[in-house]
Design a protein around this motif. Structure first.
Motif, PDB file in Angstrom:
ATOM      1  N   GLY A 119       0.839  -1.211   0.000  1.00  9.37           N
ATOM      2  CA  GLY A 119       0.000   0.000   0.000  1.00  9.37           C
ATOM      3  C   GLY A 119       0.865   1.250   0.000  1.00  9.37           C
ATOM      4  N   HIS A 120       1.851   1.321   0.899  1.00  7.75           N
ATOM      5  CA  HIS A 120       2.706   2.518   0.952  1.00  7.75           C
ATOM      6  C   HIS A 120       3.381   2.771  -0.396  1.00  7.75           C
ATOM      7  N   ILE A 121       3.799   1.706  -1.048  1.00  3.61           N
ATOM      8  CA  ILE A 121       4.445   1.867  -2.359  1.00  3.61           C
ATOM      9  C   ILE A 121       3.416   2.365  -3.385  1.00  3.61           C
ATOM     10  N   SER A 144       8.594   3.963   7.216  1.00  2.00           N
ATOM     11  CA  SER A 144       7.457   4.275   8.085  1.00  2.00           C
ATOM     12  C   SER A 144       7.857   4.098   9.541  1.00  2.00           C
ATOM     13  N   GLY A 145       6.865   4.068  10.415  1.00  2.00           N
ATOM     14  CA  GLY A 145       7.150   3.918  11.842  1.00  2.00           C
ATOM     15  C   GLY A 145       7.628   2.517  12.172  1.00  2.00           C
ATOM     16  N   GLY A 146       7.208   1.542  11.381  1.00  2.00           N
ATOM     17  CA  GLY A 146       7.554   0.158  11.683  1.00  2.00           C
ATOM     18  C   GLY A 146       8.479  -0.475  10.653  1.00  2.00           C
ATOM     19  N   PHE A 174      13.116   8.287  14.908  1.00  2.00           N
ATOM     20  CA  PHE A 174      12.618   9.656  15.116  1.00  2.00           C
ATOM     21  C   PHE A 174      11.687   9.712  16.329  1.00  2.00           C
ATOM     22  N   ASP A 175      10.802   8.727  16.433  1.00  2.00           N
ATOM     23  CA  ASP A 175       9.824   8.746  17.527  1.00  2.00           C
ATOM     24  C   ASP A 175      10.513   8.580  18.882  1.00  2.00           C
ATOM     25  N   LYS A 176      11.511   7.680  18.938  1.00  2.00           N
ATOM     26  CA  LYS A 176      12.185   7.439  20.220  1.00  2.00           C
ATOM     27  C   LYS A 176      13.034   8.640  20.646  1.00  2.00           C
ATOM     28  N   GLY A 187       7.345  11.649  16.848  1.00  2.00           N
ATOM     29  CA  GLY A 187       8.520  12.517  16.806  1.00  2.00           C
ATOM     30  C   GLY A 187       8.908  13.025  15.420  1.00  2.00           C
ATOM     31  N   GLY A 188       8.654  12.203  14.374  1.00  2.00           N
ATOM     32  CA  GLY A 188       9.124  12.556  13.024  1.00  2.00           C
ATOM     33  C   GLY A 188       8.778  13.973  12.585  1.00  2.00           C
ATOM     34  N   PRO A 189       7.485  14.313  12.535  1.00  2.00           N
ATOM     35  CA  PRO A 189       7.133  15.662  12.074  1.00  2.00           C
ATOM     36  C   PRO A 189       7.665  16.760  12.990  1.00  2.00           C
ATOM     37  N   ILE A 191      10.502  16.619  14.751  1.00  2.00           N
ATOM     38  CA  ILE A 191      11.944  16.731  14.493  1.00  2.00           C
ATOM     39  C   ILE A 191      12.162  17.509  13.190  1.00  2.00           C
ATOM     40  N   GLU A 192      11.305  17.260  12.204  1.00  2.00           N
ATOM     41  CA  GLU A 192      11.407  18.026  10.946  1.00  2.00           C
ATOM     42  C   GLU A 192      11.248  19.525  11.223  1.00  2.00           C
ATOM     43  N   LYS A 193      10.250  19.880  12.021  1.00  2.00           N
ATOM     44  CA  LYS A 193      10.001  21.300  12.334  1.00  2.00           C
ATOM     45  C   LYS A 193      11.200  21.907  13.048  1.00  2.00           C
ATOM     46  N   GLY A 278       5.487   5.862   2.716  1.00  2.00           N
ATOM     47  CA  GLY A 278       5.515   5.725   4.177  1.00  2.00           C
ATOM     48  C   GLY A 278       5.607   7.077   4.848  1.00  2.00           C
ATOM     49  N   GLY A 279       5.254   7.108   6.149  1.00  2.00           N
ATOM     50  CA  GLY A 279       5.149   8.365   6.897  1.00  2.00           C
ATOM     51  C   GLY A 279       6.381   9.255   6.817  1.00  2.00           C
ATOM     52  N   VAL A 280       7.577   8.672   6.858  1.00  2.00           N
ATOM     53  CA  VAL A 280       8.797   9.492   6.829  1.00  2.00           C
ATOM     54  C   VAL A 280       8.943  10.183   5.464  1.00  2.00           C
ATOM     55  N   ALA A 282       6.880  11.900   4.131  1.00  2.00           N
ATOM     56  CA  ALA A 282       6.215  13.217   4.202  1.00  2.00           C
ATOM     57  C   ALA A 282       7.233  14.312   4.526  1.00  2.00           C
ATOM     58  N   ASN A 283       8.438  13.927   4.901  1.00  2.00           N
ATOM     59  CA  ASN A 283       9.459  14.899   5.311  1.00  2.00           C
ATOM     60  C   ASN A 283       9.992  15.687   4.099  1.00  2.00           C
ATOM     61  N   GLU A 284       9.821  17.007   4.153  1.00  2.00           N
ATOM     62  CA  GLU A 284      10.228  17.897   3.042  1.00  2.00           C
ATOM     63  C   GLU A 284      11.712  17.784   2.742  1.00  2.00           C
ATOM     64  N   THR A 312       1.409   9.045   4.899  1.00  2.00           N
ATOM     65  CA  THR A 312       1.007   8.412   6.164  1.00  2.00           C
ATOM     66  C   THR A 312      -0.163   7.470   5.871  1.00  2.00           C
ATOM     67  N   ASP A 313      -0.515   6.640   6.877  1.00  2.00           N
ATOM     68  CA  ASP A 313      -1.482   5.561   6.636  1.00  2.00           C
ATOM     69  C   ASP A 313      -2.841   6.063   6.114  1.00  2.00           C
ATOM     70  N   ASN A 314      -3.323   5.406   5.079  1.00  2.00           N
ATOM     71  CA  ASN A 314      -4.607   5.780   4.461  1.00  2.00           C
ATOM     72  C   ASN A 314      -5.139   4.593   3.665  1.00  2.00           C
TER      73      ASN A 314
HETATM   74  O1  KG4 Z   1       3.428   5.198   7.465  1.00  2.00           O
HETATM   75  P1  KG4 Z   1       3.049   5.677   8.802  1.00  2.00           P
HETATM   76  O2  KG4 Z   1       1.944   6.686   8.906  1.00  2.00           O
HETATM   77  O3  KG4 Z   1       2.664   4.500   9.743  1.00  2.00           O
HETATM   78  C1  KG4 Z   1       3.305   3.268   9.747  1.00  2.00           C
HETATM   79  O4  KG4 Z   1       2.956   2.418   8.895  1.00  2.00           O
HETATM   80  O5  KG4 Z   1       4.229   3.138  10.593  1.00  2.00           O
HETATM   81  O6  KG4 Z   1       4.402   6.266   9.449  1.00  2.00           O
HETATM   82  C2  KG4 Z   1       4.458   6.845  10.711  1.00  2.00           C
HETATM   83  C3  KG4 Z   1       5.886   7.282  10.957  1.00  2.00           C
HETATM   84  C4  KG4 Z   1       6.139   7.780  12.380  1.00  2.00           C
HETATM   85  O7  KG4 Z   1       7.310   7.171  12.868  1.00  2.00           O
HETATM   86  C5  KG4 Z   1       6.334   9.274  12.192  1.00  2.00           C
HETATM   87  O8  KG4 Z   1       7.209   9.854  13.150  1.00  2.00           O
HETATM   88  C6  KG4 Z   1       6.915   9.345  10.798  1.00  2.00           C
HETATM   89  O9  KG4 Z   1       6.227   8.351  10.071  1.00  2.00           O
HETATM   90  N1  KG4 Z   1       6.697  10.645  10.155  1.00  2.00           N
HETATM   91  C7  KG4 Z   1       7.699  11.493   9.830  1.00  2.00           C
HETATM   92  C8  KG4 Z   1       7.082  12.643   9.286  1.00  2.00           C
HETATM   93  N2  KG4 Z   1       5.717  12.453   9.295  1.00  2.00           N
HETATM   94  C9  KG4 Z   1       5.509  11.215   9.838  1.00  2.00           C
HETATM   95  N3  KG4 Z   1       9.033  11.376   9.950  1.00  2.00           N
HETATM   96  C10 KG4 Z   1       9.794  12.408   9.529  1.00  2.00           C
HETATM   97  N4  KG4 Z   1       9.269  13.561   9.024  1.00  2.00           N
HETATM   98  C11 KG4 Z   1       7.936  13.717   8.879  1.00  2.00           C
HETATM   99  N5  KG4 Z   1       7.431  14.845   8.363  1.00  2.00           N
END
Ligand code: KG4
Ligand code: ZN
Length: 343
Positions: A119-121, A144-146, A174-176, A187-189, A191-193, A278-280, A282-284, A312-314
């Motif tokens: 899905g992420h791909i 992603s987060g996992g 990033f989250d830890k 933490g990811g978003p 840390i980006e900010k 994947g969620g990461v 989204a990082n610009e 991110t997940d959808n």
């Molecule tokens: O894909 P996702 O929504 O859920 C999983 O399948 O895990 O990814 C969530 C992960 C989290 O670790 C979050 O911190 C990270 O994506 N994330 C980001 C950003 N937005 C979400 N990491 C870095 N920069 C971002 N802007």
């Protein structure tokens, strides 16, 4: 073909309607509704699986109804129901899977079970403004987060896993570290900010396995190095300037490894496209660094990344992956599998 997508693998509850046409390169998005219990988890600094699943039980039917209403179709008009069967949290997955099975049983609509990582791909195969064709072979990076995985796609339905993280995923790091820096979850978003505007890599954290010949990743040593630095400073002495510098250095180290390994895979397999997901994704900073790296390289490749809300997940990405990759199966054969991975 009209597909209702359902995604409940982690803390989101999402439903989406897409139209797929075999002659088209990409699917058309009609609706994508995402309800999240993130605000509940932000208070505890991480996801509590039971809380997530209980919230999903509350949200699932209203979210599906809303997705159908926004798409202006009825549930009876759907040709198939695509649902995430894994990987993910078992309680959360069961909410989506069992709901999909009931819909399938009542409506006699076939189910298409989908791997969340596909899905992420496949979020990249949803139509957006410019719509460049995604040429094969594709190197996909799921961050992603996992998960942190590199995948070679020679054509739809032919995905070959090249490597992945041996320990923590990039998002998890990033989250830890975000938690150690007292930043809100996830933490990811944050840390980006914090990193935005910093230009010096003051801490120069390790870039684990960057020079290894395989396509594996490892982020736990890097996470420990950042944690040690925070410990040395002392949590009480952390100020905005230190947090911003640590955030930037952490991003730089993680992104250096992600980009380096992806480019190596591009070279080895003669890829024509890179697809980030994947969620990461989204990082610009990661997005623009990939673009820069490709411009600097001599490779003739296109870089694809979904809009941020589809990183991110959808459920839209689940419906898209279903359309291009899978067959329909009877509801009785569909089961949640939290451990599901690339074959
Ligand atoms: O894909 P996702 O929504 O859920 C999983 O399948 O895990 O990814 C969530 C992960 C989290 O670790 C979050 O911190 C990270 O994506 N994330 C980001 C950003 N937005 C979400 N990491 C870095 N920069 C971002 N802007
Ligand atoms: Zn995900």
């Amino acid at each position: 073909m009209l597909i209702l997508g359902i995604e409940t693998s982690c803390d989101e509850t999402s439903a989406s309607v897409i139209i797929g046409d075999r002659g088209d390169e990409k699917v058309t998005l009609l609706s994508n509704v995402v309800a999240s219990s993130l605000s509940l988890h932000a208070k505890t600094g991480g996801i509590i699986p039971e809380t997530a699943a209980r919230e999903q039980v509350r949200y699932i039917i209203p979210v599906i109804e809303k997705a159908l209403e926004m798409a202006k179709y009825s549930k009876e008009q759907m040709d198939a129901i695509a649902v995430t069967v894994g990987p993910g949290l078992i309680g959360s997955l069961l909410v989506g899977v069992e709901t999909a099975k009931v819909f399938s049983y009542v409506l006699k609509t076939p189910i298409i079970p989908v791997n969340h990582l596909f899905g992420h791909i496949y979020a990249n195969w949803i139509k957006k403004g410019e719509d460049r064709k995604i040429e094969f072979p594709v190197i996909a990076l799921v961050v992603s987060g996992g998960h942190t995985d590199l995948v070679l796609i020679k054509k739809h339905g032919n995905l070959q896993w090249l490597g992945g993280t041996r320990d923590d995923a990039a998002g998890e790091a990033f989250d830890k570290i975000g938690r150690l820096l007292s930043l809100p979850y996830p933490g990811g978003p944050q840390i980006e900010k914090m990193a935005n505007g910093i230009i010096n890599d003051k801490y120069n954290f390790p870039r684990p396995v960057i020079n290894s010949k395989d396509f594996d990743f490892s982020f736990s040593g890097l996470k420990s190095a950042a944690a040690r630095e925070i410990e040395k400073i002392g949590t009480n002495n952390l100020n905005e300037n230190l947090i911003r510098n640590i955030s930037y250095s952490l991003q730089e180290a993680i992104f250096d490894v992600l980009i380096n390994k992806t480019m190596k895979a591009v070279q080895k397999y003669g890829a024509k496209s890179i697809a980030l997901g994947g969620g990461v994704g989204a990082n610009e900073n990661l997005r623009s660094r990939f673009e820069l790296e490709i411009r600097k390289s001599k490779f003739e490749i296109n870089f694809h990344v979904p809009p941020k809300n589809l990183c991110t997940d959808n459920a839209a990405m689940i419906a898209a992956a279903a359309f291009f990759n899978y067959g329909e199966i009877p509801w009785k054969k569909v089961n949640a599998n939290p451990q599901l991975y690339f074959d």
